[in-house]
Design a protein around this motif. Sequence first.
Motif, PDB file in Angstrom:
ATOM      1  N   GLY A   4     -22.090 -21.597 -29.500  1.00 39.27           N
ATOM      2  CA  GLY A   4     -21.916 -22.921 -29.289  1.00 39.27           C
ATOM      3  C   GLY A   4     -22.396 -23.153 -27.954  1.00 39.27           C
ATOM      4  O   GLY A   4     -22.415 -24.167 -27.204  1.00 39.27           O
ATOM      5  N   THR A   5     -22.505 -22.092 -26.993  1.00 35.46           N
ATOM      6  CA  THR A   5     -22.881 -22.092 -25.467  1.00 35.46           C
ATOM      7  C   THR A   5     -24.272 -22.136 -25.352  1.00 35.46           C
ATOM      8  O   THR A   5     -24.973 -21.562 -26.276  1.00 35.46           O
ATOM      9  N   GLU A   6     -24.689 -22.394 -24.265  1.00 40.57           N
ATOM     10  CA  GLU A   6     -26.188 -22.633 -23.967  1.00 40.57           C
ATOM     11  C   GLU A   6     -26.673 -21.108 -23.885  1.00 40.57           C
ATOM     12  O   GLU A   6     -27.660 -20.836 -24.350  1.00 40.57           O
ATOM     13  N   PHE A   7     -25.979 -20.136 -23.486  1.00 40.50           N
ATOM     14  CA  PHE A   7     -26.209 -18.859 -23.466  1.00 40.50           C
ATOM     15  C   PHE A   7     -26.605 -18.227 -24.764  1.00 40.50           C
ATOM     16  O   PHE A   7     -27.386 -17.365 -25.037  1.00 40.50           O
ATOM     17  N   PHE A   8     -25.807 -18.603 -25.714  1.00 41.74           N
ATOM     18  CA  PHE A   8     -25.932 -18.020 -27.043  1.00 41.74           C
ATOM     19  C   PHE A   8     -27.134 -18.710 -27.636  1.00 41.74           C
ATOM     20  O   PHE A   8     -27.981 -17.957 -28.560  1.00 41.74           O
ATOM     21  N   GLU A   9     -27.445 -19.964 -27.455  1.00 39.44           N
ATOM     22  CA  GLU A   9     -28.751 -20.540 -27.973  1.00 39.44           C
ATOM     23  C   GLU A   9     -30.097 -19.928 -27.118  1.00 39.44           C
ATOM     24  O   GLU A   9     -31.058 -19.954 -28.034  1.00 39.44           O
ATOM     25  N   MET A  10     -30.069 -19.891 -26.077  1.00 39.60           N
ATOM     26  CA  MET A  10     -31.271 -19.488 -25.327  1.00 39.60           C
ATOM     27  C   MET A  10     -31.703 -17.781 -25.136  1.00 39.60           C
ATOM     28  O   MET A  10     -32.761 -17.726 -24.980  1.00 39.60           O
ATOM     29  N   TYR A  11     -30.675 -17.130 -25.515  1.00 36.38           N
ATOM     30  CA  TYR A  11     -30.936 -15.613 -25.452  1.00 36.38           C
ATOM     31  C   TYR A  11     -30.591 -15.067 -26.894  1.00 36.38           C
ATOM     32  O   TYR A  11     -29.760 -15.460 -27.584  1.00 36.38           O
TER      33      TYR A  11
END
Length: 244
Positions: free
Chosen positions: A127-134
């Motif tokens: 759900g975090t941006e970091f999970f989605e981007m990497y």
Amino acid sequence: SVIKLCKQIIERDFGDLSFMCFARITDLTDEVMDWMSKANFNKLNIGVESFSQAVLDEVGKRCEVDRIHVTLKALKKYGIRPFCNIILTTPKSTLDDVEVTLDGILQYMQDDFYMAGMAPAIRPSKGTEFFEMYWDFKSHIIPIEGTELFLRKDDYIYALDPLVREFQIRFIEGVDAAVDRYIEEQDIRHPNQATLSPMKFLYAKRLLAEIREEAANHLFLTVEVLYLLGIVAKILCVLAIGLT
């Protein structure tokens, strides 16, 4: 508001009862800290995260490094001890980013008034941006008790910079053993955050220096490269035996 709460605490007079809470650097104005001190707040848990502006921007901190320094120094003036949460590495961290953060927190920790703890890297929470981007995560598999099923737990995000990635691997794989040695060598009977945290930051600082030296002398081989070379060596041995 915080000030309103502090006024109510003062009015009700809880005697020697003291308080602690979580706080954002940007919320801690002089007025707020003054009222918190009067209301007997004596500890704050603060997400400092980093002393690198590039890292603060990367994690969306919306805070300037100078503001962090001003606030931490002001907290001592008001007698409110900060516990500083530090993130050593992020996906875009460089060795310079890591070093400026280590130097910054170690400077503060020379004064016993300041406390700190660390997260070696960013955990990729769903759900975090970091999970989605990497996608390049250090993970491990957990068996589900009573079933034949498994869960994958993502521990942290590998850095894009190969030197920082190597720092992550060496630190996380070696810090527990380093702590155990330190406890034994110093004969620490009751290890806790206060006694072990400075040692962990110093251990990180030494690792950083080692990696810099290896890179400067063109001797740098990552743990992963050494692992792959080991596999290649085993394959060559098998082939050699097969040919004899």
